[in-house]
Design an enzyme around this catalytic site. Structure first.
Site, PDB file in Angstrom:
ATOM      1  N   HIS A  71       0.779  -1.264   0.096  1.00 45.39           N
ATOM      2  CA  HIS A  71       0.039   0.090  -0.006  1.00 45.39           C
ATOM      3  C   HIS A  71       0.672   1.263   0.075  1.00 45.39           C
ATOM      4  O   HIS A  71       0.244   2.256  -0.309  1.00 45.39           O
ATOM      5  CB  HIS A  71      -0.884  -0.111   1.084  1.00 45.39           C
ATOM      6  CG  HIS A  71      -0.435  -0.155   2.446  1.00 45.39           C
ATOM      7  ND1 HIS A  71       0.284  -1.130   2.976  1.00 45.39           N
ATOM      8  CD2 HIS A  71      -0.203   0.983   3.421  1.00 45.39           C
ATOM      9  CE1 HIS A  71       0.853  -0.680   4.041  1.00 45.39           C
ATOM     10  NE2 HIS A  71       0.472   0.288   4.347  1.00 45.39           N
ATOM     11  N   CYS A 156     -29.020  -5.391 -14.750  1.00 45.85           N
ATOM     12  CA  CYS A 156     -30.001  -5.581 -13.885  1.00 45.85           C
ATOM     13  C   CYS A 156     -31.362  -5.552 -14.763  1.00 45.85           C
ATOM     14  O   CYS A 156     -32.344  -5.711 -14.256  1.00 45.85           O
ATOM     15  CB  CYS A 156     -30.155  -4.898 -12.652  1.00 45.85           C
ATOM     16  SG  CYS A 156     -30.456  -2.956 -12.854  1.00 45.85           S
TER      17      CYS A 156
END
Length: 405
Positions: A71, A156
């Site tokens: 990170h 969807c």
């Protein structure tokens, strides 16, 4: 296209399959791409696909052995970071400082010094929800580039906003962001190079062994990265191959006048002062007790048996650079050419330059062969040291200083 490094992050969305096309296009155009994926992402697109496209392991786990500092290191590595597609879940986590996976931990390690692009992809209601819109607005205010979404039929079955922007358009945003970043990161730099000539008469002068070879090598490297260079150089000094503004000087006084005028009339971010400035200039010349008036003569008669040449000390230009400079925040890299046997004996003398300079480059007379200087030591006010074996390595170190790395 330069080989920019892209940190390509993918969060869990059915649109993740489109990222494969975009990654492929980036790689084909010379980009180096490292992919980061959430665990949910891998339900939509497989590791094998991403690794095949990038020739790099897909990173998913911030606690993976040997990868604990990803990170931090990945943020330093990347030239640009993109999250595409960005789910509502990830966007809301980022805006609220949560760090429960590698992508969100990476965001908290981001210091806003390079482009960060987010391409949202989600159901229309999720996209238009007040929490998502609030998070998007917060990220925008922080300086994150939020790409628009397309409108159309969603996975969807609904119709509306929130559809992932087409990959070709995202690619255009990446190119635009990198171009803007490159333009904003360009520095205005003055480099002084080569030797002064202190005139004895119209055909004779006192000079030194500087050739401008090191300076020209540094200039070429900095120009290649898009920096704007003014190259203030001695007569017959080596000139950079790359395009830059060239200004020639001869004597100490000529260099002094041109240097001060440039400093007063330009905003330089850096000055790299390599010019081998004479410590002395001719004050007067005598023959048999009589002073020779050089204004009345072109060439001193070679039949004269002996001459006395009186020299006077010149100013230390390095001490005046920041005082005279239009930009009072400019950074100065000075050079110290030392006759000592090693760097350790030269550092004490070089450190005196820190009353004016931010960095000092030491080079030794003993390391000069065939007019080529080898071995350099770069030191700063905090006594950090970096060694370079030749001018090419030195140019890389100076480039990192200028780019703030």
């Amino acid at each position: 296209m330069s080989k920019y490094k892209i940190l390509f992050q993918i969060s869990g969305s059915i649109a993740a399959y489109k990222s494969a096309y975009l990654i492929s296009k980036l790689v084909q155009n010379g980009f180096e791409v490292q992919t980061i994926a959430t665990q949910s992402t891998l339900q939509f697109i497989g590791k094998a696909t991403l690794e095949g496209l990038t020739s790099k392991q897909v990173l998913t786990d911030q606690f993976q052995d040997g990868e604990m500092m990803n990170h931090i290191t990945l943020m330093k590595w990347a030239d640009l970071i993109i999250l595409a597609p960005a789910s509502a879940n990830t966007i809301n986590k980022m805006a609220n400082g949560l760090a429960d996976n590698l992508i969100t931990s990476l965001f908290l390690a981001y210091n806003f010094d390079k482009p960060y692009l987010i391409a949202p992809a989600m159901n229309t209601n999720m996209f238009q929800h007040p929490s998502t819109q609030s998070s998007i607005e917060k990220l925008k205010n922080w300086g994150i580039k939020i790409l628009p979404t397309d409108s159309g039929y969603l996975a969807c079955g609904d119709y509306g906003s929130g559809k992932l922007l087409e990959p070709d358009k995202i690619y255009d945003y990446i190119i635009e962001s990198l171009s803007q970043q490159k333009a904003s990161s360009r520095k205005s730099i003055l480099i002084t190079a080569g030797a002064t000539r202190e005139k004895i008469d119209e055909v004779r002068f006192i000079t030194n062994i500087s050739t401008g070879t090191t300076a020209s090598s540094i200039a070429d490297q900095l120009i290649s990265k898009g920096n704007t260079i003014i190259y203030l150089h001695g007569k017959d000094s080596k000139i950079p191959k790359a395009n830059c503004q060239l200004i020639e000087f001869t004597s100490f006084s000529d260099l002094q006048n041109k240097l001060y005028n440039l400093l007063r009339n330009n905003h330089f971010d850096f000055i790299i002062h390599l010019a081998a400035v004479s410590d002395f200039t001719v004050d007067k010349i005598e023959s048999q007790g009589e002073q020779i008036n050089l204004e009345d003569i072109v060439k001193i008669d070679s039949g004269i048996n002996s001459l006395k040449i009186y020299l006077k000390q010149t100013e230390k230009l390095v001490d005046k650079i920041k005082t005279i400079s239009r930009n009072k925040n400019l950074r100065l890299i000075a050079f110290k050419f030392s006759g000592a046997d090693d760097f350790d004996h030269s550092i004490n003398e070089a450190e005196k330059l820190f009353t004016s300079a931010d960095y000092v480059v030491i080079n030794l007379i003993r390391d000069r062969q065939n007019n080529i200087q080898k071995n350099f030591l770069v030191i700063d006010k905090f006594k950090n040291q970096h060694r370079a074996v030749d001018s090419k390595e030195l140019a890389e170190i100076i480039l990192q200083i200028i780019e703030g790395k």
